[in-house]
Design an enzyme around this catalytic site. Structure first.
Site, PDB file in Angstrom:
ATOM      1  N   SER A  30       0.877  -2.506  -5.436  1.00 28.22           N
ATOM      2  CA  SER A  30      -0.675  -1.985  -5.095  1.00 28.22           C
ATOM      3  C   SER A  30      -1.390  -1.430  -6.486  1.00 28.22           C
ATOM      4  O   SER A  30      -2.670  -1.486  -6.355  1.00 28.22           O
ATOM      5  CB  SER A  30      -0.584  -1.316  -4.015  1.00 28.22           C
ATOM      6  OG  SER A  30       0.131  -0.027  -3.983  1.00 28.22           O
ATOM      7  N   ASP A  59      -6.998   7.428  -1.991  1.00 29.32           N
ATOM      8  CA  ASP A  59      -6.523   7.851  -0.569  1.00 29.32           C
ATOM      9  C   ASP A  59      -5.402   8.810  -0.675  1.00 29.32           C
ATOM     10  O   ASP A  59      -4.985   9.253  -1.423  1.00 29.32           O
ATOM     11  CB  ASP A  59      -6.257   6.238  -0.061  1.00 29.32           C
ATOM     12  CG  ASP A  59      -5.289   5.299  -1.009  1.00 29.32           C
ATOM     13  OD1 ASP A  59      -4.583   5.925  -1.671  1.00 29.32           O
ATOM     14  OD2 ASP A  59      -5.656   4.251  -0.737  1.00 29.32           O
ATOM     15  N   HIS A  95      -2.980   6.616  -3.409  1.00 33.00           N
ATOM     16  CA  HIS A  95      -3.343   5.717  -4.837  1.00 33.00           C
ATOM     17  C   HIS A  95      -4.368   6.539  -5.485  1.00 33.00           C
ATOM     18  O   HIS A  95      -5.293   7.057  -4.966  1.00 33.00           O
ATOM     19  CB  HIS A  95      -4.113   4.341  -4.674  1.00 33.00           C
ATOM     20  CG  HIS A  95      -3.174   3.602  -3.915  1.00 33.00           C
ATOM     21  ND1 HIS A  95      -3.308   3.168  -2.399  1.00 33.00           N
ATOM     22  CD2 HIS A  95      -2.107   2.680  -4.277  1.00 33.00           C
ATOM     23  CE1 HIS A  95      -2.415   2.439  -2.060  1.00 33.00           C
ATOM     24  NE2 HIS A  95      -1.769   1.982  -3.159  1.00 33.00           N
TER      25      HIS A  95
END
Length: 360
Positions: A45, A335, A338
């Site tokens: 991600s 978040d 990340h």
């Protein structure tokens, strides 16, 4: 593997191909006579610009407030408020400002020729990691790369494609989810492996992937280590520390794996002399920013901007999340897992600039 792909036609309806040149000078000074035709990215991600949008998984972020500070405020599937490291590295190398997802249905020929990302949020070196959340494994990413090569062959020929693949820069950024999710948050591995054994499993899988990458033509391969994963907000929360300190166990695992990864890269450089593997340390730069936030222009280190900042990530971070901050530039994390675009813009040069010349 149950994932959806939007296939591009093998034959592009063009007679004359006109290329748009990215005019922004490379932020880095590259060696003379070095031309980088493309940046090709593999991983999770941190460098997924939207492949998971087209994958049948819950690990997605193509909704608000993700992308709030991206051009036009559009959520693209990037796991941040703006651009991510794959974009920033492509810009630093003077290729383009945005590195698209390979599965993006709007891809153009030019996008393929200058590089894409095959990364999938939630993936890992451990083959079990992507299976748990039904995302693209590294093997899946390699299979998509073979399809990518066929498209380029059909459009501009095998000789041009070989140059793109062999002289292009390949960036691998993956491994955090193995430790934070598969090992520390599920019962599948920890009862059978202690941390040294599990990081051996990860390193063995990494070795197979790197040699597979070499097998499909990659020669300039930059490998990003695992960050201080115990210091991301979600790991601080899950560790149960009332003071929200970093998870020492997660950081020990990350540090141990990084030492094995660095040794593996040295070994592969000897075993595969035509290739240049380079290790990029992200662990220490992140620790430096967390320990000295004001030096880098940050105020909040132990929680993310989205919602409470303690646990929200992916489908838990939405426009309905209460408490989302108004100024993410004060935060290291967007978040609970990340970093913000500003943090990435700080981290990428710290990890990348002094080492990238070793690829050439």
């Amino acid at each position: 593997m149950n994932f959806l792909t939007q296939k591009l036609p093998l034959f592009f309806p063009v007679i004359i191909v006109t290329f748009t040149i990215y005019h922004s000078a490379a932020a880095l000074t590259l060696p003379k006579n070095v031309t980088i035709p493309a940046v090709i990215v593999w991983g999770d991600s941190i460098v997924d610009p939207g492949n998971n949008n087209l994958v049948n998984t819950i690990i997605k972020c193509n909704f608000e407030p993700y992308g709030r500070d991206y051009t036009g405020g559009v959520p693209t599937g990037r796991f941040s408020n703006g651009r991510v490291p794959s974009d920033l590295i492509a810009e630093e190398l003077g290729i383009k400002k945005i590195l698209p997802a390979y599965l993006d249905p709007n891809l153009q020929l030019e996008d393929l020729l200058t590089g894409v990302s095959f990364a999938s949020g939630g993936s890992g070196y451990d083959p079990l990691t992507p299976k748990i959340v039904n995302v693209l494994s590294l093997s899946d990413q390699l299979e998509l790369f073979k399809e990518y090569k066929s498209k380029i062959d059909a459009a501009v020929g095998v000789e041009r494609r070989e140059i793109i693949v062999s002289k292009g820069v390949h960036i691998v950024c993956i491994g955090s989810d193995d430790i934070a999710n598969t090992y520390l948050s599920t019962p599948f591995r920890s009862p059978h492996y202690d941390i040294p054994a599990y990081t051996d499993l990860m390193a063995n899988s990494a070795s197979k992937f790197f040699q597979g990458l070499y097998g499909v033509g990659a020669r300039k391969i930059g490998v990003v280590g695992i960050p201080a994963i115990g210091c991301v907000p979600s790991q601080r929360t899950l560790s149960g520390d009332i003071k929200r300190g970093c998870s020492a166990k997660a950081n020990r695992a990350a540090s141990l794996f990084n030492s094995k990864l660095s040794s593996l890269i040295e070994s592969l450089n000897k075993k595969l002399p035509e290739a240049k593997f380079v290790y990029f340390d992200i662990y220490n730069p992140l620790v430096s920013i967390i320990q000295n936030p004001s030096k880098y222009g940050f105020e909040v280190v132990n929680k993310g901007c989205c919602g409470t900042g303690n646990i929200e990530v992916s489908i838990l971070c939405t426009r309905f999340s209460l408490g989302t901050c108004s100024d993410p530039s004060k935060y290291i994390f967007w978040d609970s897992y990340h970093p913000t675009e500003k943090a990435y813009k700080t981290l990428v040069p710290m990890a990348f600039d002094k080492e990238v010349h070793k690829l050439f």
